[in-house]
Design a protein around this motif. Structure first.
Motif, PDB file in Angstrom:
ATOM      1  N   GLY A   1       8.836  -0.095 -30.896  1.00 54.69           N
ATOM      2  CA  GLY A   1       9.895  -0.350 -29.926  1.00 54.69           C
ATOM      3  C   GLY A   1      10.974  -1.265 -30.475  1.00 54.69           C
ATOM      4  O   GLY A   1      12.159  -1.126 -30.131  1.00 54.69           O
ATOM      5  N   GLU A   2      10.578  -2.171 -31.351  1.00 53.05           N
ATOM      6  CA  GLU A   2      11.562  -3.089 -31.942  1.00 53.05           C
ATOM      7  C   GLU A   2      12.557  -2.349 -32.839  1.00 53.05           C
ATOM      8  O   GLU A   2      13.716  -2.762 -32.959  1.00 53.05           O
ATOM      9  CB  GLU A   2      10.839  -4.189 -32.708  1.00 53.05           C
TER      10      GLU A   2
ATOM     11  N   GLU B   1      14.993  -1.070 -30.460  1.00 51.45           N
ATOM     12  CA  GLU B   1      15.743  -2.208 -29.909  1.00 51.45           C
ATOM     13  C   GLU B   1      16.861  -2.626 -30.856  1.00 51.45           C
ATOM     14  O   GLU B   1      18.003  -2.859 -30.438  1.00 51.45           O
ATOM     15  CB  GLU B   1      14.779  -3.375 -29.666  1.00 51.45           C
ATOM     16  N   ARG B   2      16.542  -2.706 -32.146  1.00 51.66           N
ATOM     17  CA  ARG B   2      17.549  -3.104 -33.131  1.00 51.66           C
ATOM     18  C   ARG B   2      18.678  -2.073 -33.240  1.00 51.66           C
ATOM     19  O   ARG B   2      19.798  -2.400 -33.629  1.00 51.66           O
ATOM     20  CB  ARG B   2      16.891  -3.317 -34.496  1.00 51.66           C
TER      21      ARG B   2
ATOM     22  N   ASP C   1      19.885  -0.523 -30.669  1.00 51.91           N
ATOM     23  CA  ASP C   1      20.586  -0.544 -29.378  1.00 51.91           C
ATOM     24  C   ASP C   1      20.171   0.566 -28.427  1.00 51.91           C
ATOM     25  O   ASP C   1      20.962   0.989 -27.580  1.00 51.91           O
ATOM     26  CB  ASP C   1      22.111  -0.497 -29.577  1.00 51.91           C
ATOM     27  N   TRP C   2      18.940   1.056 -28.545  1.00 48.49           N
ATOM     28  CA  TRP C   2      18.445   1.994 -27.549  1.00 48.49           C
ATOM     29  C   TRP C   2      18.002   1.198 -26.322  1.00 48.49           C
ATOM     30  O   TRP C   2      17.385   0.134 -26.436  1.00 48.49           O
ATOM     31  CB  TRP C   2      17.253   2.776 -28.078  1.00 48.49           C
TER      32      TRP C   2
ATOM     33  N   ARG D   1      12.156  -0.279 -23.072  1.00 51.06           N
ATOM     34  CA  ARG D   1      11.127  -1.231 -23.528  1.00 51.06           C
ATOM     35  C   ARG D   1      10.009  -0.446 -24.189  1.00 51.06           C
ATOM     36  O   ARG D   1       9.679   0.663 -23.747  1.00 51.06           O
ATOM     37  CB  ARG D   1      10.586  -2.036 -22.338  1.00 51.06           C
TER      38      ARG D   1
ATOM     39  N   ARG E   1      12.282   4.860 -24.099  1.00 54.40           N
ATOM     40  CA  ARG E   1      13.616   4.571 -24.604  1.00 54.40           C
ATOM     41  C   ARG E   1      14.601   5.680 -24.253  1.00 54.40           C
ATOM     42  O   ARG E   1      14.225   6.839 -24.065  1.00 54.40           O
ATOM     43  CB  ARG E   1      13.591   4.401 -26.128  1.00 54.40           C
TER      44      ARG E   1
END
Length: 314
Positions: free
Chosen positions: A275-276, A279-280, A282-283, A286, A290
């Motif tokens: 997930g990270e 996240e990086r 910009d999706w 959590r 996504r």
């Protein structure tokens, strides 16, 4: 688009193209498509269909015992929502439902009433139960209307674009329910069973937690989990079950569910790590629930591509 083969996280189409299934089969394939442990669990079952609410298979009894709270089983995710909403009515005697914009709870009439997508609701508007009090997702709904039986909410909204509410939102809803004597129903059908990096998201505040999708390992199975265990007794309405299905507690689905309950907890750290990556890039969302905003499609896809290829090469 027609699937010819699905294995792990990869899907092969009839035209030979191979795709990476980032949806996880719309949240169903938590362990991947055709997980060998699930296939083996199916192969060894000596009962493939019992008698719904009249006679459970042995594996269904074991599945019920493996759940952390008492449960009423369903087939589809919408069933679990229907059970939860009916339970709220039984508990309070009230007709009202507080639900949110962007909510998706299913397309059966009672769940559809709580769903926030007008294109699904409009053809049957005159038949929809209610009243439904629509509020803004992520915001304090204020004091609940006097007729409210429950608040129903997703911990992360899936169909609306993987919308994550602000910290403390579910706790605020818990407080509003306590003030009004209403139940808090957390619909974790999409977000639950590891999809957002937690097994039971929202269980710390819920009266009822709805789960489904990944639960049956590819076969339809859902459950309304009575986190408030006293609620189970409300369904003692006579000799015949007042809400049931022919295929409730299907043995093959329950056999797969036992594998899911054993294996998914081992993957939660991996879900967080993957997930990270999103996240990086910009999706929204959590864990691995996504969504990619359209304005960032090209840049965000490129940012994830190399990391995902490395992670799924095995």
């Amino acid at each position: 688009m027609i699937w010819a083969k699905a294995e792990g996280c990869r899907v092969t189409l009839t035209d030979g193209r191979e795709l990476l299934d980032l949806s996880g089969g719309f949240g169903v394939a938590a362990l991947g498509h055709r997980d060998p442990r699930i296939l083996e669990a199916w192969r060894t079952q000596e009962v493939v269909h019992a008698l719904g609410d009249l006679a459970d298979a042995e594996v269904t009894v074991r599945f019920r015992a493996a759940l952390p709270w008492p449960a009423k089983l369903g087939v589809t995710g919408e069933d679990a929502v229907e059970i939860a909403l009916r339970t709220a009515h039984l508990a309070t005697g009230r007709p009202g439902i507080v639900a949110f914009d962007g909510a998706y709870h299913g397309t059966g009439l009672l769940a559809l009433a709580a769903t926030g997508f007008e294109q699904f609701r409009a053809p049957w508007q005159q038949w929809l139960p209610g009243p439904v009090h629509r509020r803004a997702f992520g915001e304090d709904p204020g004091p609940l209307p006097a007729d409210s039986a429950c608040v129903i909410v997703e911990p992360v909204q899936g169909r609306a674009g993987s919308r994550v509410p602000p910290a403390g939102f579910l706790e605020t809803l818990r407080g509003r329910c306590d003030e009004a004597g209403a139940l808090l129903v957390v619909d974790a059908i999409y977000a639950g069973l590891g999809r957002v990096g937690e097994l039971w998201p929202g269980a710390d505040v819920a009266d009822i937690l709805c789960i489904g999708k990944a639960l049956g390992g590819g076969l339809p199975l859902s459950a309304a989990l009575f986190v408030d265990e006293d609620l189970e007794q409300l369904w003692q309405l006579g000799d015949a079950d007042a809400y049931t299905h022919t295929h409730v507690g299907n043995p093959l689905a329950c056999a797969a569910a036992l594998v899911v309950l054993e294996e998914v907890p081992k993957l939660l750290d991996h879900v967080t790590a993957m997930g990270e990556i999103f996240e990086r890039a910009d999706w929204a969302g959590r864990g691995l629930l996504r969504a990619l905003p359209a304005a960032r499609t090209t840049r965000s896809s490129a940012a994830c591509s190399s990391s995902l290829q490395a992670s799924t090469a095995r």
